[in-house]
Structures are given as structure tokens and as C-alpha cells.
Scaffold this motif. Structure first.
Motif, PDB file in Angstrom:
ATOM      1  N   GLU A  35     -41.909  43.920  -3.327  1.00 46.20           N
ATOM      2  CA  GLU A  35     -41.768  43.027  -2.174  1.00 46.20           C
ATOM      3  C   GLU A  35     -42.306  41.639  -2.496  1.00 46.20           C
ATOM      4  O   GLU A  35     -41.722  40.618  -2.083  1.00 46.20           O
ATOM      5  CB  GLU A  35     -42.498  43.635  -0.973  1.00 46.20           C
ATOM      6  N   VAL A  36     -43.397  41.580  -3.241  1.00 47.15           N
ATOM      7  CA  VAL A  36     -43.954  40.278  -3.637  1.00 47.15           C
ATOM      8  C   VAL A  36     -42.975  39.536  -4.538  1.00 47.15           C
ATOM      9  O   VAL A  36     -42.725  38.330  -4.362  1.00 47.15           O
ATOM     10  CB  VAL A  36     -45.311  40.476  -4.343  1.00 47.15           C
ATOM     11  N   GLU A  37     -42.384  40.237  -5.495  1.00 43.79           N
ATOM     12  CA  GLU A  37     -41.437  39.609  -6.411  1.00 43.79           C
ATOM     13  C   GLU A  37     -40.190  39.126  -5.683  1.00 43.79           C
ATOM     14  O   GLU A  37     -39.618  38.077  -6.024  1.00 43.79           O
ATOM     15  CB  GLU A  37     -41.055  40.587  -7.531  1.00 43.79           C
ATOM     16  N   ALA A  38     -39.750  39.891  -4.680  1.00 46.14           N
ATOM     17  CA  ALA A  38     -38.577  39.463  -3.909  1.00 46.14           C
ATOM     18  C   ALA A  38     -38.877  38.172  -3.134  1.00 46.14           C
ATOM     19  O   ALA A  38     -38.039  37.251  -3.083  1.00 46.14           O
ATOM     20  CB  ALA A  38     -38.148  40.576  -2.958  1.00 46.14           C
ATOM     21  N   ARG A  39     -40.060  38.087  -2.542  1.00 46.09           N
ATOM     22  CA  ARG A  39     -40.417  36.859  -1.823  1.00 46.09           C
ATOM     23  C   ARG A  39     -40.571  35.691  -2.797  1.00 46.09           C
ATOM     24  O   ARG A  39     -40.165  34.552  -2.505  1.00 46.09           O
ATOM     25  CB  ARG A  39     -41.719  37.077  -1.040  1.00 46.09           C
ATOM     26  N   ARG A  40     -41.148  35.959  -3.962  1.00 44.04           N
ATOM     27  CA  ARG A  40     -41.312  34.894  -4.954  1.00 44.04           C
ATOM     28  C   ARG A  40     -39.963  34.374  -5.435  1.00 44.04           C
ATOM     29  O   ARG A  40     -39.797  33.159  -5.656  1.00 44.04           O
ATOM     30  CB  ARG A  40     -42.135  35.420  -6.135  1.00 44.04           C
ATOM     31  N   ARG A  41     -38.998  35.286  -5.589  1.00 42.83           N
ATOM     32  CA  ARG A  41     -37.662  34.836  -6.006  1.00 42.83           C
ATOM     33  C   ARG A  41     -37.040  33.942  -4.957  1.00 42.83           C
ATOM     34  O   ARG A  41     -36.431  32.899  -5.280  1.00 42.83           O
ATOM     35  CB  ARG A  41     -36.771  36.058  -6.251  1.00 42.83           C
ATOM     36  N   THR A  42     -37.158  34.311  -3.692  1.00 43.30           N
ATOM     37  CA  THR A  42     -36.576  33.480  -2.624  1.00 43.30           C
ATOM     38  C   THR A  42     -37.207  32.091  -2.607  1.00 43.30           C
ATOM     39  O   THR A  42     -36.499  31.064  -2.521  1.00 43.30           O
ATOM     40  CB  THR A  42     -36.781  34.171  -1.268  1.00 43.30           C
ATOM     41  N   MET A  43     -38.519  32.062  -2.710  1.00 43.46           N
ATOM     42  CA  MET A  43     -39.197  30.764  -2.687  1.00 43.46           C
ATOM     43  C   MET A  43     -38.856  29.928  -3.921  1.00 43.46           C
ATOM     44  O   MET A  43     -38.648  28.710  -3.838  1.00 43.46           O
ATOM     45  CB  MET A  43     -40.714  30.975  -2.590  1.00 43.46           C
ATOM     46  N   THR A  44     -38.763  30.596  -5.089  1.00 44.09           N
ATOM     47  CA  THR A  44     -38.454  29.858  -6.315  1.00 44.09           C
ATOM     48  C   THR A  44     -37.043  29.278  -6.260  1.00 44.09           C
ATOM     49  O   THR A  44     -36.807  28.131  -6.685  1.00 44.09           O
ATOM     50  CB  THR A  44     -38.607  30.774  -7.528  1.00 44.09           C
ATOM     51  N   MET A  45     -36.083  30.052  -5.752  1.00 43.91           N
ATOM     52  CA  MET A  45     -34.711  29.553  -5.643  1.00 43.91           C
ATOM     53  C   MET A  45     -34.647  28.375  -4.677  1.00 43.91           C
ATOM     54  O   MET A  45     -33.935  27.372  -4.933  1.00 43.91           O
ATOM     55  CB  MET A  45     -33.782  30.663  -5.173  1.00 43.91           C
ATOM     56  N   ASN A  46     -35.382  28.449  -3.584  1.00 48.24           N
ATOM     57  CA  ASN A  46     -35.384  27.332  -2.634  1.00 48.24           C
ATOM     58  C   ASN A  46     -35.974  26.077  -3.279  1.00 48.24           C
ATOM     59  O   ASN A  46     -35.463  24.958  -3.086  1.00 48.24           O
ATOM     60  CB  ASN A  46     -36.173  27.705  -1.375  1.00 48.24           C
ATOM     61  N   ARG A  47     -37.029  26.253  -4.045  1.00 47.29           N
ATOM     62  CA  ARG A  47     -37.635  25.106  -4.717  1.00 47.29           C
ATOM     63  C   ARG A  47     -36.708  24.541  -5.807  1.00 47.29           C
ATOM     64  O   ARG A  47     -36.652  23.332  -6.024  1.00 47.29           O
ATOM     65  CB  ARG A  47     -38.971  25.512  -5.332  1.00 47.29           C
ATOM     66  N   TYR A  48     -35.975  25.470  -6.488  1.00 53.11           N
ATOM     67  CA  TYR A  48     -35.049  24.994  -7.517  1.00 53.11           C
ATOM     68  C   TYR A  48     -33.922  24.176  -6.886  1.00 53.11           C
ATOM     69  O   TYR A  48     -33.550  23.109  -7.395  1.00 53.11           O
ATOM     70  CB  TYR A  48     -34.473  26.180  -8.286  1.00 53.11           C
ATOM     71  N   LEU A  49     -33.377  24.693  -5.788  1.00 49.71           N
ATOM     72  CA  LEU A  49     -32.289  23.961  -5.127  1.00 49.71           C
ATOM     73  C   LEU A  49     -32.772  22.620  -4.582  1.00 49.71           C
ATOM     74  O   LEU A  49     -31.992  21.660  -4.464  1.00 49.71           O
ATOM     75  CB  LEU A  49     -31.703  24.811  -3.998  1.00 49.71           C
TER      76      LEU A  49
END
Length: 486
Positions: free
Chosen positions: A423-437
Motif C-alpha cells: 500500500e505504501v509503494e502504491a501511494r508512492r507511485r501515485t505521488m511520484t507520477m504526479n510530480r513527474y507530470l
């Protein structure tokens, strides 16, 4: 005295001979005592689950009395029915069509027949015979007919009885081996079912990874065309797709092999296999699989069929010592015939033609080159080996239960920890993708989080699989339960 009275007397004498022949003597086998179990009285504290039975002071070689042991060691839903209907179907099919079980059943029939052969040697062989003799140099002939007893050895020293007892214990050991085979096949079906479902989930995970990374390539293609992203980032994304493709091929092979293994366990009789089973990642899959109380080590002595079989073989070896000892004593064989005899065939069954012949034979061993002593030494050596084998079987069972109990508690915590990590990794992926975009981070960070999320998903699947496999291992280690294994 009349002829019928003489005939009656001869018949009574023959009956007395047969009665004497059926009398068994003393047994020279050592008095059997169950060896002390070389294990602690309770399982290690590290192996106890939170609701496991507290340690007991009962000796490890003393089984629990009454229903206490049965309720403790077999407190599992598997003893009534499997909660999963697909698994129930697979188990039923395996118990009917598995070739290992058919072979074990054939071995039981073989041992039963051998016991019957050995038991029959304790009884006299009685036959109805008739003979006619025509001498070549004179005209005198001899005719006789009657019931014969052929060279029957009186079992004064228990040799035949001990050999029969040994065959009986070998037969009982084979029956226990059949029960062990049923428990093993059942546990293997559960394990095979878990492996097939887990490998199918890994295939689905690889496909989802391919779909997600392919979508990322499409996004990056548009961003490169717009001048927002670099071609290097696009190639990095394509590299992730290639890695996912490779993983899918590997996981499909693993799944195919798991499916084939499950088909072998069911004798290739269940064409549907586990394809209609619930998803491995669903909350319903594996619910209720587990032993709530493991009981005491002493209960393994009667619950584990391999331990019971080892003790039966030990008792067989004990009986063989008695048979070897009996060879040092005299043996008495009887050959007898009771019936009628006459020089003329037409008067064979007339009054006064009754005949009775008893030929006892005594044999006392004087010199045999040490054969009897060597046979006795061999029987004692085999009995010593059987004791060691029995003790080793108990210790192996204790280790298997201890390992499975330790895994039961630790693997539950492992699944919970890996679920939280995923669950932590899934949230980190969402946040990282938002920051990348938003242009705050580079695509290397996206690559890193993608790999971490996939690794977390795979590790969670492996942890769930290991937990359910451990439940099957604990079931087998505890000796199964009567409703499905007996």
C-alpha cells in the motif's frame, strides 16, 4: 468288540492327534515395550501460535487420553470439509484416481495376503487321499483311502505364532502407510492448488504490468513529440515493457507446470482443474485454512501414521526374535492317516477295513554351522535398527510440526507487513507520477517506483502462497484427520 466300535475308536484317535496339533506352545519373543519418545514434552515456545495449547508436563511417550488429544490435534476445518468448493472437488478426484493411492491400496492387499499365507501355516493341512499299489512280482495289491495329515509341525515354542504375528504387524504397518499416503496426497493437492492459483496470479500481475507500462510508453511518446520529455526517457519506458514481457513468459511457464502437477495429482481425471477457482488475491481464497491448536507432542504417537507404522515394524522385528529363538529347540512333526485299507478293492469299505497310522518325527538341532545363532543375531540387529527408525520418525515428526507452527505465526505477520508495504509503494507511485507530470522529478524516479511496486506485489503474492503452503504442511505434520485421511 464290533467293527463299528473299532472304527469309532480310530476316528477318535485321529481327532485327538489333530487337537494336539492345534495346541500352540509358549512364545519366546521378548516382552514388547514401547520405547520412550526422544522428544520434549511440548513444542518450542517460538513455534507456538498465540492460541496454541500451553505446555504440559505429560511425558512425551504417553498419549493423551479420551477425546482430549483428538480435539486438540485435529481442530481444523479440514476435518469436516474444505471451505473452497473447487478444492473439495480436486481432493475428491485425487482420492479416487491418484495412482500413488492406488499403489498403496495394492500394497495393503499384498500384505494382507502374505499375512493369510503365514497364518495358514499354523494350521494342519488335511487332505482326502486314496492310493492303489500293484506289485510287479506277485499278485498282492494294496488299496487305501482316508484323511491324511501331512508333516505338520507342532508349535510348542511359538515359532509359527511369532512368524504369523510378524506378518500381522507388517500388514498393519502397510495399512498405516496407506493412510500416510492419503494424507500426503491430500496435502499435496492443497499445495498444488495453491501453487497453481499463485502462479496464475503472477501471470495476471505480469500482464497488468505490461498494460501499465505500455500506457506509459504511449504517454511518453506524446510528451517526446511535444518536446516535454527526452527520447532517453522513452527508451527507458520501453525497457520496462521488455522486462515485463520477459517476466510474463517466465510466469506462464511456471503456471503451466503447476497446472500439470495438479493434473497428475488428480490422475488427469479433473479436466477443469482450478481454472474456475476464486482469484488468489481475493479475501475468500484460503479463508479458514489453519489449525487452531497443535496439541501435544505425545499425541503424534497415535496421530501420525508413519509413527504408527514404524512401531508396527518394530513389533514385527520383536516377533522375529521369538521365531529365531525357537529354532534352537526341538521340532516335532506329525504325519497321520485315518481311513480304510484292504488288499481287495471290492472290500475296501467293508466292516473291519478301518486303519489308522500316526508317524511322529522328532528333530533336535545339534550342529548347523552357527546358522541358528546367526539368524538370531540378525533378528536382534533388525530389532535394534527398528527402534532407531522408530525414534528417528518421532523426532522428524516433532521437527516438522515445530517448523510448521513457527511458520504459522511468522507468515501471518509477514503477509500483514507486506500488505502494508504494498500500500505504501502504491501511494508512492501515485505521488511520484504526479510530480513527474508536474516536472518536479525525472523519469528515473518513476522507473524506481515502478520496480519497487512490482517487487512489492510479487513479494505479497509469495507471502500469501507461503502461508497457505505452511497450512498444508502443518496439516500433514499433525497426521491429518479421520474424515479425509482414513
Amino acid at each position: 468288540m464290533t467293527a463299528p466300535s473299532r472304527t469309532h475308536r480310530r476316528a477318535a484317535a485321529l481327532a485327538a492327534v489333530c487337537a494336539i496339533a492345534l495346541v500352540s506352545g509358549c512364545s519366546l519373543a521378548p516382552l514388547y515395550e514401547r520405547p520412550a519418545a526422544p522428544i520434549p514434552a511440548s513444542y518450542p515456545a517460538a513455534a507456538q501460535s498465540p492460541d496454541a495449547q500451553s505446555p504440559d508436563t505429560r511425558p512425551a511417550n504417553q498419549p493423551a487420553s479420551g477425546n482430549e488429544g483428538a480435539s486438540a490435534i485435529r481442530s481444523t476445518v479440514w476435518c469436516t470439509q474444505f471451505p473452497d468448493p473447487v478444492l473439495r472437488r480436486l481432493v475428491t478426484t485425487a482420492l479416487e484416481h491418484n495412482r500413488d493411492l492406488k499403489l498403496a491400496a495394492a500394497r495393503v492387499e499384498e500384505a494382507r495376503a502374505l499375512h493369510g499365507v503365514q497364518s495358514a501355516s499354523r494350521l494342519p493341512t488335511v487332505a482326502l487321499e486314496g492310493t492303489t499299489t500293484h506289485p510287479a512280482r506277485n499278485n498282492e495289491s494294496a488299496h487305501q483311502a482316508g484323511v491324511t495329515l501331512a508333516a505338520y509341525e507342532l508349535d510348542f515354542f511359538g515359532k509359527a505364532k511369532n512368524l504369523s504375528d510378524a506378518a500381522l504387524h507388517e500388514y498393519l504397518a502397510t495399512e498405516e502407510a496407506q493412510r500416510a499416503a492419503r494424507i500426503s496426497v491430500l496435502a499435496e493437492v492443497v499445495r498444488g492448488y495453491v501453487l497453481e492459483r499463485a502462479s496464475a496470479a503472477r501471470v495476471d500481475l505480469a500482464r497488468r504490468a505490461i498494460a501499465s507500462r505500455t500506457a506509459a510508453v504511449a504517454l511518453l511518446t506524446r510528451r517526446v513529440a511535444a518536446g516535454v520529455s527526452s527520447p532517453l526517457e522513452l527508451e527507458q519506458a520501453r525497457s520496462l515493457v521488455g522486462a515485463a514481457d520477459t517476466d510474463l513468459i517466465e510466469q506462464q511457464l511456471v503456471h503451466a507446470r503447476a497446472d500439470h502437477a495438479l493434473a497428475l495429482l488428480t490422475g488427469y481425471s479433473d479436466r477443469a482443474g482450478a481454472k474456475d477457482a476464486p482469484p488468489f488475491t481475493s479475501a475468500a481464497f484460503g479463508a479458514g485454512w489453519g489449525v487452531t491448536r497443535a496439541g501435544l507432542p505425545s499425541e503424534l504417537l497415535t496421530a501420525r501414521p508413519d509413527i504408527v507404522a514404524a512401531e508396527q515394524r518394530l513389533q514385527a522385528a520383536n516377533a522375529q526374535i521369538g521365531a529365531a529363538r525357537a529354532a534352537f529347540f526341538p521340532s516335532i512333526r506329525l504325519t497321520a492317516m485315518g481311513g480304510v485299507a484292504s488288499g481287495e478293492l471290492r472290500s475296501l469299505f467293508t466292516a473291519g477295513s478301518g486303519a489308522l497310522q500316526v508317524v511322529p518325527q522328532l528333530s533336535l538341532p545339534i550342529f548347523d554351522g552357527g546358522r541358528n545363532q546367526a539368524n538370531l543375531d540378525l533378528a536382534r540387529a533388525r530389532e535394534s535398527a527398528a527402534v532407531i527408525e522408530y525414534e528417528r520418525t518421532i523426532q522428524t515428526a516433532f521437527r516438522e510440526v515445530s517448523d510448521a507452527l513457527a511458520g504459522q505465526a511468522s507468515l501471518e505477520r509477514d503477509v500483514a507487513a507486506r500488505t502494508a508495504l504494498r500500500e505504501v509503494e502504491a501511494r508512492r507511485r501515485t505521488m511520484t507520477m504526479n510530480r513527474y507530470l508536474a516536472g518536479a522529478v525525472g523519469y528515473l524516479e518513476v522507473l524506481d517506483v515502478e520496480r519497487s511496486l512490482l517487487a512489492a506485489d510479487q513479494a505479497l503474492l509469495d507471502a500469501r502462497r507461503a502461508r497457505l503452503e505452511n497450512a498444508a504442511a502443518l496439516y500433514r505434520a499433525l497426521g491429518g484427520c479421520p474424515s479425509v485421511s482414513g
